[in-house]
Enzyme design. Structure first.
Site, PDB file in Angstrom:
ATOM      1  N   HIS A   1      -6.030  -1.335  -6.970  1.00 54.64           N
ATOM      2  CA  HIS A   1      -6.558  -0.761  -5.728  1.00 54.64           C
ATOM      3  C   HIS A   1      -7.549   0.341  -6.127  1.00 54.64           C
ATOM      4  CE1 HIS A   1      -6.444   1.668  -2.000  1.00 54.64           C
ATOM      5  NE2 HIS A   1      -5.919   0.624  -1.389  1.00 54.64           N
TER       6      HIS A   1
ATOM      7  N   ASP B   1       1.428   2.316 -10.046  1.00 54.16           N
ATOM      8  CA  ASP B   1       1.139   2.416  -8.612  1.00 54.16           C
ATOM      9  C   ASP B   1       2.127   1.495  -7.892  1.00 54.16           C
ATOM     10  OD1 ASP B   1       0.230   1.962  -6.044  1.00 54.16           O
ATOM     11  OD2 ASP B   1      -1.845   1.535  -6.618  1.00 54.16           O
TER      12      ASP B   1
ATOM     13  N   GLN C   1       2.979  -1.020  -3.118  1.00 51.31           N
ATOM     14  CA  GLN C   1       3.383  -2.293  -2.509  1.00 51.31           C
ATOM     15  C   GLN C   1       4.717  -2.786  -3.062  1.00 51.31           C
ATOM     16  OE1 GLN C   1       1.825  -3.631   0.005  1.00 51.31           O
ATOM     17  NE2 GLN C   1      -0.067  -2.463  -0.056  1.00 51.31           N
TER      18      GLN C   1
ATOM     19  N   LYS D   1       4.032   2.882   4.101  1.00 45.64           N
ATOM     20  CA  LYS D   1       4.176   1.455   3.772  1.00 45.64           C
ATOM     21  C   LYS D   1       5.645   1.085   3.650  1.00 45.64           C
ATOM     22  CE  LYS D   1      -0.191   1.376   1.192  1.00 45.64           C
ATOM     23  NZ  LYS D   1      -1.119   0.664   2.059  1.00 45.64           N
TER      24      LYS D   1
ATOM     25  N   CYS E   1      -9.670  -2.890  -0.384  1.00 45.51           N
ATOM     26  CA  CYS E   1      -9.851  -1.760  -1.315  1.00 45.51           C
ATOM     27  C   CYS E   1      -9.555  -2.179  -2.751  1.00 45.51           C
ATOM     28  CB  CYS E   1      -8.977  -0.557  -0.929  1.00 45.51           C
ATOM     29  SG  CYS E   1      -9.432   0.139   0.634  1.00 45.51           S
TER      30      CYS E   1
HETATM   31  N1  PLP Z   1      -2.283   1.323  -4.112  1.00 48.12           N
HETATM   32  C1  PLP Z   1      -2.010   0.157  -3.514  1.00 48.12           C
HETATM   33  C2  PLP Z   1      -1.539  -0.996  -4.337  1.00 48.12           C
HETATM   34  C3  PLP Z   1      -2.163   0.025  -2.133  1.00 48.12           C
HETATM   35  O1  PLP Z   1      -1.896  -1.134  -1.546  1.00 48.12           O
HETATM   36  C4  PLP Z   1      -2.604   1.145  -1.387  1.00 48.12           C
HETATM   37  C5  PLP Z   1      -2.839   1.020   0.060  1.00 48.12           C
HETATM   38  O2  PLP Z   1      -3.090  -0.033   0.576  1.00 48.12           O
HETATM   39  C6  PLP Z   1      -2.858   2.344  -2.067  1.00 48.12           C
HETATM   40  C7  PLP Z   1      -2.690   2.394  -3.417  1.00 48.12           C
HETATM   41  C8  PLP Z   1      -3.303   3.560  -1.327  1.00 48.12           C
HETATM   42  O3  PLP Z   1      -2.276   4.015  -0.501  1.00 48.12           O
HETATM   43  P1  PLP Z   1      -2.517   5.257   0.491  1.00 48.12           P
HETATM   44  O4  PLP Z   1      -3.737   4.912   1.288  1.00 48.12           O
HETATM   45  O5  PLP Z   1      -1.274   5.305   1.314  1.00 48.12           O
HETATM   46  O6  PLP Z   1      -2.717   6.462  -0.350  1.00 48.12           O
END
Ligand code: PLP
Length: 414
Positions: free
Chosen positions: A131, A208, A211, A234, A372
């Protein structure tokens, strides 16, 4: 105070859905099918009521107040820390830092750890399926320090090429930052193996987990991760809040990322000394209500049962893959052996946003676009996909409606 839900011995999806009023509405004249959980999941009434109760009867600023209300708010706010620690099996609650979300958590590590540990020619290994939140902060720090970004390639099925990864590791590797579950492909990465290999090479590891945490049991000690990041919104909690798990021995040596509020020990105009972790990293008035909301969400997940959630979602995703596979012209982007609750697909002659728009007219919420994660879509040669992402309150009926909706959308282009 809101009543706790009754224990749910096996996952009873109809019973669970009673806790999610948002799911019981018509959208564009059709019952809502919510398949955008990867972007943000819905909140059960228990969490919403807990937030409401806090705002009505318990609100005060935390930590600095001598009065009873402030102390009660502080207790409720701090109660999330041991709860989160237990949820991901951290060794101790002071390894849990409150942030505003996964993005903020990664920025914290990149700036605090990265700026102090990276120098010219040091290497940061990311993967092709990250991401943007796990790419851009590292690029920004690499620009300032002269560190170099290296990228683990992804195979045609959407898995990390581990042989290539092993070759990327060198004595200059200072950080390996990899996603646990890809938000664009649904791939579940072998994070323990990735972490073990990184540690053998002397590198620190950030995972990270945005998900992963809503869908599977996460044990940061078993994985061995040095840092693990995720977002409350999430996992059935509020927006604007998230967690950074950090190994205590690393946090102790890290400088603050932002200044002000509780992160200080003593301030003079000549010099400021800093608080201990996790408070060193929590500047300013925090999202107090959101922390309390996350506590409630973790309790809710606990009552449903993570084992049940995992089993139920695995079956649901299998059902969805089988049904979607039968649609003429549909091509999956990402077909990893190990996958979680995300299914991405494209049609050669229909743009994803057309599919998404027509599905919305039928009350079906999916996400379309680059999610993203532009580099991985570029890797697969597509500008956008349609993504259906599931949670434990989705049913086979939702999948059937999705399939019907896609067939309907396709009929416009035949
Ligand atoms: N990392 C992953 C794998 C994501 O799916 C997301 C959000 O879709 C993020 C990071 C960013 O999360 P946040 O916008 O809650 O900071």
């Amino acid at each position: 105070m809101p009543q706790a839900v009754k224990d749910i011995p096996v996952l009873n999806v109809e019973k669970i859905r009673e806790d999610f009023p948002v799911l019981h509405q018509q959208v564009n004249g059709h019952p809502l099918v919510y398949l955008d959980n990867g972007a943000s999941s819905q909140m059960p009434v228990q969490v919403a009521e807990r937030l409401d109760h806090y705002h009505r009867y318990e609100h005060a600023n935390v930590h600095r107040g001598i009065h009873t209300l402030s102390q009660k708010a502080t207790d409720a706010y701090e109660a999330a820390r041991p709860k989160v620690a237990a949820f991901i099996n951290a060794a101790e609650e002071h390894e849990i830092i409150y942030t505003t979300g996964t993005t903020d958590s990664i920025n914290l590590v990149a700036n605090s750890f990265g700026l102090t540990h990276f120098s010219e020619g040091d290497e940061v290994i990311l993967s092709e399926m990250e991401h943007h939140a796990n790419i851009v902060p590292w690029q920004m720090v690499a620009e300032k320090t002269g560190a170099v970004i290296k990228v683990i390639p992804v195979t045609d099925s959407g898995e990390l090429d581990l042989e290539a990864y092993k070759k990327l590791l060198t004595p200059r590797t200072k950080m390996v930052a990899v996603v646990h579950v890809s938000n664009a492909l649904g791939t579940v990465n072998p994070v323990k193996e990735i972490t073990d290999l990184a540690h053998e090479a002397g590198s620190v590891v950030l995972i990270d987990g945005a998900q992963a945490v809503p869908h599977q049991k996460v044990d940061v000690q078993e994985i061995g991760a040095d840092f693990y990041a995720f977002s409350a919104h999430k996992m059935f909690g509020p927006t604007g809040f998230g967690i950074l798990y950090g190994r205590k021995s690393l946090l102790d040596g890290m400088p603050p990322y932002r200044g002000g509020g509780d992160m200080i020990d003593k301030v003079t105009f000549e010099e400021t000394t800093y608080n201990v972790p996790p408070f060193r990293f929590e500047a300013g008035t925090p999202p107090i209500a959101a922390s309390i909301g996350l506590s409630e969400a973790i309790d809710y997940i606990g009552r449903v049962g993570m084992d049940q959630i995992e089993k139920y979602e695995a079956k649901l995703v299998e059902y969805a893959v089988e049904k979607l596979r039968k649609i003429d012209g549909l091509r999956f982007i990402g077909e990893a052996e190990e996958r979680a609750s995300v299914i991405s697909f494209v049609f050669d002659h229909i743009h994803a946003s057309d599919i998404g728009t027509i599905l919305d007219k039928k009350g079906i919420a999916v996400r379309t676009g680059h999610h993203c994660a532009q580099p991985i879509l570029r890797r697969f040669g597509v500008p956008a996909t349609t993504r259906a992402s599931f949670a434990f309150y989705n049913r086979e009926d939702d999948v059937d409606r999705l399939v019907e909706g896609i067939e309907y959308a396709k009929s416009f282009f035949e």
